[in-house]
Design an enzyme around this catalytic site. Sequence first.
Site, mmCIF file in Angstrom:
data_model
loop_
_atom_site.group_PDB
_atom_site.id
_atom_site.type_symbol
_atom_site.label_atom_id
_atom_site.label_comp_id
_atom_site.label_asym_id
_atom_site.label_seq_id
_atom_site.Cartn_x
_atom_site.Cartn_y
_atom_site.Cartn_z
ATOM 1 N N ILE A 1 14.129 -62.489 -73.820
ATOM 2 C CA ILE A 1 15.572 -62.479 -72.934
ATOM 3 C C ILE A 1 15.262 -61.036 -72.009
ATOM 4 C CG2 ILE A 1 16.301 -60.955 -74.668
ATOM 5 C CD1 ILE A 1 18.226 -63.146 -72.538
ATOM 6 N N LEU B 1 15.296 -56.005 -80.298
ATOM 7 C CA LEU B 1 14.581 -56.803 -81.304
ATOM 8 C C LEU B 1 15.777 -57.605 -81.900
ATOM 9 C CD1 LEU B 1 13.545 -53.249 -82.205
ATOM 10 C CD2 LEU B 1 12.395 -54.995 -80.781
ATOM 11 N N LYS C 1 23.039 -57.584 -78.340
ATOM 12 C CA LYS C 1 24.159 -58.225 -79.405
ATOM 13 C C LYS C 1 23.263 -59.544 -80.101
ATOM 14 C CE LYS C 1 23.550 -62.665 -78.521
ATOM 15 N NZ LYS C 1 22.807 -63.355 -78.973
#
Length: 332
Positions: free
Chosen positions: A15, A75, A98
């Site tokens: 991401i 993470l 999130k």
Amino acid sequence: MSATLRIGILGAANITQQALIEPAAGREDVQLVAVAARDRDRADQYADVHGIPQVMNSYDDVVNSPDVDAVYIPLPASHHAPWSIRALEAGKHVLVEKPFAANASEARQVAQVAATSGQVLMEAFHYRYHALMLRLQEMLTMRLIGEVTDISATFDVSIPDRSDIRYQLPLGGGATMDLGCYPVHLARTLIGSEPEVLTASARVVEGGEVDEALEATLQFHGGVSATIRSSLLERQQQQTARITGTLGTLDVENFVHPQKGNRITVSLESGIVTEEVPQQPSSYAAQLAAFVAAVRDGVGVSTGPSDSVANMEVIDAMYRAAGLKPRPADVS
């Protein structure tokens, strides 16, 4: 602080490229200076591919480095709270993916540390900073569809691989944690108050407590209802919301990633109008701009600790209503 905001990255998550590396590339006031991962070889490869100048041996090395002003934490969810706390205590600003924590109790602990740290702590609900969300809020403020009576929001994807971290309970797995947190946040933001969870039902992975799909009914102040849905096992990705008012409806497509195409359809008695909001700047670019402004100029963020705690409280309540437990705290 240096002339540029120097950011260190914890982990080599996929991401990070779209959430931070790409938007940072377009800014002269942001520099990605360091990365660490559990596997040093992977960190070396990641740094080489993305042009990150320094690879450190551990996450602790990143958060304690005098060359780092802020850290980005992509993470697993179970690691968000402990590493946010360590970074804040080390005097670093934090942009954390999130969901904010594994559960509401952890979220409150992080918020308490942030309140006394003097550092910026921002949850990476990137969609919140895109022009699409601003336009929706504007339409509701204008009472374009009258008084809001109901919101239905869904985020579905297809991740059938049960070895994926989203199916690992100790890592904070579950459809609601990974996906449902967005519809919950959307409803809370648009209504502007906190809901009570009335009912919830989940489809769980056999023999476990990880929800592969969950649906919940919420009630807000004034009788506004909401239906929240998420699933990890749908054939087609879906990021949709319908906002119903006394005068009509707003249907929103692709609210989580509006830079990939979006549409707002306004249905009133007088007719139907469709609107597309400009895709750029992307939600991630807008998020990074908000983070930099908060660090540099003290500008408030929309996804700060109090908002994050409230979102996690709803998620916990949804799990309990579905007969499940909130995700366990990190024990590493």
